[in-house]
Design an enzyme around this catalytic site. Sequence first.
Site, PDB file in Angstrom:
ATOM      1  N   CYS A 208      -1.801   9.421   2.497  1.00 30.24           N
ATOM      2  CA  CYS A 208      -1.706   8.832   0.950  1.00 30.24           C
ATOM      3  C   CYS A 208      -2.652   9.093   0.157  1.00 30.24           C
ATOM      4  O   CYS A 208      -2.220   9.198  -1.141  1.00 30.24           O
ATOM      5  CB  CYS A 208      -1.446   7.526   1.005  1.00 30.24           C
ATOM      6  SG  CYS A 208      -2.496   6.368   1.915  1.00 30.24           S
TER       7      CYS A 208
ATOM      8  N   GLU B 162       0.791  -1.129   0.100  1.00 33.13           N
ATOM      9  CA  GLU B 162       0.176  -0.036  -0.150  1.00 33.13           C
ATOM     10  C   GLU B 162       0.887   1.216  -0.040  1.00 33.13           C
ATOM     11  O   GLU B 162       1.526   1.523   1.011  1.00 33.13           O
ATOM     12  CB  GLU B 162      -0.915   0.059   1.177  1.00 33.13           C
ATOM     13  CG  GLU B 162      -1.748  -1.285   1.413  1.00 33.13           C
ATOM     14  CD  GLU B 162      -2.824  -1.278   0.190  1.00 33.13           C
ATOM     15  OE1 GLU B 162      -3.060  -0.249  -0.438  1.00 33.13           O
ATOM     16  OE2 GLU B 162      -3.256  -2.503   0.096  1.00 33.13           O
TER      17      GLU B 162
END
Length: 491
Positions: free
Chosen positions: A292, A258
């Site tokens: 993110c 991720e």
Amino acid sequence: MATEPSSTLMDQHIWEGKIFNGDWVVPTGGQYAVIEPATGDHLGVVGRASPDDVQRAAEQAVEAQKAWARAPFHERAQVLRRAGQLWEQQATEIKQWIIRESGSIAPKADFELHVAASECYEAAALATQAYGRLLRSEQPRLSLARRLPAGVVGVIAPFNVPLILSIRSVAPALAFGNAVLLKPDPRTTVSGGVALARVFQEAGLPPGVLQVLPGGADIGEALITAPQVRVISFTGSTQAGRAVGELAARHLKRVHLELGGNSALIVLDDIDLDRAVAAGAWGSFFHQGQICMATSRHIVHESLVERYVDGLVAIAQHMAVGDPASQLVALGPIIDERQRDKIHSCVTTSVDAGARLATGGRYEALFYQPTVLANVTPSMPVYSNEIFGPVAPVVQFSSLDEAAALARDTEYGLSLGILTRDVMKGMELAERIPSGIVHINDQTISDEAVVPFGGVGASGNGARLGGAEWNMEAFTETQWVTIRGQIAPYA
């Protein structure tokens, strides 16, 4: 057996200078100072693991995992439910560590604790899920596929949302009967590591099933290469993720990556401008942009772009920046000087290339002012790079084809927001833009324990965490089993 929670769950006398292997022990790698980014104050000391500590932990985890996997599912579920309750009961104490150690404002810390509890409650339900299904066979036999624990899972978590980005892998991995070795970021070891160890320790998790091993890249490497570790769950930058993926592949490890993002918010010309501006500002400035999924590119229709920029500026100029532990502020500090300087270089280089600095672009110590850049083009660093700071770059478009092309013009593919009154138009536009997550009529930052989370391209390898189906895929192995009433005839 679960015990009553300690009067002070986070009592530093318990864990200071130590690592967790089911008990708090002195590591062989030394210590880290816990530094508050807002003030530079020294908050405490955490243990630093060595590669030898990692190997010992992996060996211990193998034995602990066998017993944990054999435990009745309701016992695993009970531990996870108790952990969920502890996140709620001890929220005030843990919240202060999240605020001070990671520079979070209070609502962001509250959100982390809410998600941590949700992850544990959802994981408790995973322990009771069906773990296989019957398959058809052309032969006279019972054929089935069942899911078994992967064994030992390594979790490597970052600094920005330290509690969520640890617990979202730790809790489901434990639910399925795995042991977990957790490496939190050295900058947020307490809120991303110690807090989990203390909660699960108090919740009654057997010793050795969860171990916390703070350290740098050498500890991550030791975790990946340890033969006992079968699955790696990594959250972090794309650059680091490439190295993790390469090393894991050489050792034939399953790896869930991720990674970073450069998420676009597309603002069509039929929207409520005030709501669009508020959503865009939230997406870019939440937690100083250190997310993110942050809204990294505002792609705005040419008929609205000037008013949209003015709206962002008005919000940015009224956002207080300061120490979230002592003041009521909207933005706290950047995590460290290195990250601050990276943000500032991205902004100044883009201004030198022709972007208009509408507001911000300044800092004092680690406090970076919310920044709005207009007249941005795809060739500028703020457009093409993950900024990871409180910066809102705005670029205009004239047609849907141009909007789609601009949004696709990135190696990343994590999250996408589309603001429009015409929902079907938004759906059609989303199909043209590779992205693991799409939000129509919302900004780009959102996650829940029950949904699949993951990106494509440079944002990850397509792995998904969250929800029963995707967590089972992440943290178990599939075994095909056939059963006959008697030995098959071969003579």
